[in-house]
Design an enzyme around this catalytic site. Structure first.
Site: not given
Length: 603
Positions: A295-296
């Site tokens: 998600k980063r």
């Protein structure tokens, strides 16, 4: 009656274009039992599911896929879908991640029955607001002898871990504090000694029954894992179990990386005497290098997909097909009707990693075509795509400004471009003249461009490349370079005249062809500037243009000539409809400019 359900209807969501709110029609899911099919594919009772993200990063397509699966299961069974924010990892929180979470899910078209923003009977729905509940349940385990306080310092724990590694043992906690009596433990805690709370595990990890992987047995014994951290916040494992029980969650669909932790969760359920929910662990999404999506990692965040101009319905359709298939054979048609027609949703998922693919391009184009062909959805589609399209135009304009004195092609568009065409400029909202800070292109002009070529839309930049000279003027240099690429062919251009007997061929210069074309088009009035009239007027002439090969055979070249005149040989929509779109004035301007370029080269 089978427990396989069919999802029908139109999911609706609100989008916020620059002018006013519109509703983007999609699929409104409701369930009815389907005829036939395996009865084990869905539960017979309504399911309560949840999506429980941590605001330590932004939503990516893996998160959206998990949310969608839980959403569809709840909707297909007539149950409830809730959103719960798991914000107990206070050190890693991203300031705007929670706000973006709701924005991204709503943009994608998902809605929920319970959550931090809508409330519900089992709130609060943020874990940081449920600390008292976790304390009470941890105290219950302490009283039952199923948990104990651990007073070991972080430095001592690091030493234990390193010693275990040096001795080739698993670096798990060695139960030092498990022998402290309950009285001494309570006294030290009352005196303010810092501590965490650990679950007292049995030696053998409990079996996990999973709807995807079957019976799962942990290959290692269960350690005495932490349930309440030294800062008083619960760990994910503990808060997750307590909340799922109190919120009456019946099914948990999540990524397969959590399967190895699920024995801990089952052990907690057993310790409390609670019935665990049913688990379904779906295959992890990995990139082409087989690396797990993060998600980063920006390229897979939903914001990057929004910037690419993907329709939310196309993105939902795309993530649905990553690791899930309909019960019947998938076809090209099925790909695009899954979310707009009937879905026979079930709980059969792919085992193992799922590699992301490029089917999003096909689905995007298919959904745009479908929406535009239905007519009523055109404004909604344009409203959804407009922000990303305007951003792409602005980016191209900024790059053009930095390259105005360069003869090199535009870095994004691959060709040289001039000013944005006068007829495309936006003055409708502010009354400002071109060149001010108002939007570069009017929404009405883009709407008309979508009427012409919207069905080819895949992404904003691809759309601009395909329609580059319907938005920007053609520089003289681009005309010159594209004509010179024809090389020796230009010396063999002929007009083939049909008459009695054998067809006659006469050599022609490109400038003469352009002059003849210009004269023919001038004869069409503004009122008669239609596709049919243009085709009738210049069609025979264009078809007569060719070049003679070494074998003296006639090779048609007229339509390539016309594309050079109208769009400097750039690929794009059909030529005559493009001429109608450009209008008589702009078309004649281009023919005249092409004629002058040809004359200068011939000279």
């Amino acid at each position: 009656m089978s427990s396989l359900y069919v999802i029908r209807g139109a999911l609706r969501r609100q989008v916020l274009p620059q002018s006013r709110q519109r509703i983007f029609s999609r699929s409104n899911f409701f369930a009815r039992p389907a005829r036939g099919g395996p009865t084990s594919l869905l539960p017979s009772a309504p399911a309560r599911t949840r999506f429980a993200p941590s605001p330590t990063g932004y939503v990516h397509i893996g998160s959206l896929r998990t949310a969608l699966f839980n959403y569809l299961l709840a909707r297909a069974t007539g149950g409830q879908f809730l959103v719960r924010v798991e914000d107990t990892d206070q050190k890693r929180l991203v300031p705007d991640a929670e706000e973006r979470l709701f924005e991204d899910l709503k943009w994608a078209g998902l809605s929920w029955d319970e959550g931090p923003d809508v409330g519900g009977p089992y709130g609060p729905y943020k874990q940081s607001e449920r600390l008292q509940s976790y304390k009470e349940h941890a105290d219950q385990l302490l009283e039952d002898g199923r948990a104990y306080r651990c007073f070991c310092t972080p430095q001592e724990l690091d030493t234990m871990k390193q010693l275990a590694l040096d001795e080739s043992r698993d670096p798990v906690y060695n139960k030092t504090c498990s022998h402290i009596s309950a009285e001494e433990s309570a006294r030290r805690a009352a005196n303010g000694d810092e501590h965490c709370i650990r679950f007292k595990s049995d030696s053998a990890a409990p079996l996990v029954q999973d709807l995807v992987y079957g019976t799962y047995k942990s290959p290692v014994p269960l350690d005495d894992f932490i349930i309440i951290k030294r800062d008083g916040f619960p760990t994910y494992h503990f808060a997750n179990v307590v909340d799922d029980h109190l919120m009456k969650i019946t099914h948990v669909i999540r990524g397969a990386e959590w399967l190895v932790s699920t024995p801990r969760h089952v052990a907690l359920y057993n310790a409390f005497g609670w019935e665990p929910p049913q688990f379904a662990h779906v295959g992890l999404l990995v990139d082409q290098k087989k690396q797990k999506l993060s998600k980063r990692f920006g390229s897979f965040n939903l914001s990057s997909w929004k910037e690419k101009g993907i329709l939310p319905i196309a993105l939902l359709n795309y993530v649905l097909l990553l690791g899930w298939q309909a019960t019947h054979r998938i076809t090209r048609v099925t790909f695009i009707i899954l979310l707009t027609g009937n879905i026979q949703f079930h709980l059969r998922f792919t085992k193992g990693d799922v590699t992301v693919n490029s089917k999003n391009e096909f689905l995007q184009k298919a959904h745009v075509r479908k929406s535009l062909s239905e007519g009523s959805d055109k404004e909604s589609v344009l409203a959804s795509l407009l922000p990303s399209l305007l951003n792409a135009i602005q980016k191209c304009e900024e790059n053009r400004g930095s390259q105005e004195d360069s003869l090199e092609p535009h870095s994004d568009l691959g060709v040289r471009i001039g000013q944005i065409m006068r007829c495309a400029h936006s003055t409708e909202s502010t009354g400002e003249t071109p060149g001010t800070t108002s939007p570069a292109v009017s929404q009405s002009y883009l709407s008309a461009l979508f009427d012409l070529d919207g069905k080819s839309f895949k992404s904003p930049m691809d759309f601009l490349k395909r329609n580059v000279y319907l938005l920007w003027e053609i520089p003289v240099q681009e005309y010159r370079v594209r004509l010179q690429e024809q090389g020796a062919l230009l010396n063999n251009i002929v007009i083939r005249e049909s008459g009695e007997g054998e067809a006659q061929q006469h050599s022609q210069k490109v400038s003469d062809l352009a002059a003849t074309l210009l004269e023919s088009l001038r004869g069409i009035s503004e009122e008669d500037w239609t596709e049919q009239n243009i085709k009738n007027t210049i069609g025979p002439f264009v078809k007569s243009i060719g070049h003679v090969s070494d074998e003296k055979s006639f090779q048609a070249w007229g339509w390539k000539f016309l594309r050079w005149v109208v769009s400097a040989s750039a690929a794009g929509p059909a030529l005559i409809p493009s001429m109608v779109f450009l209008g008589k004035e702009e078309t004649l301007k281009r023919v005249s400019q092409a004629s002058q370029v040809a004359q200068s080269i011939e000279a």
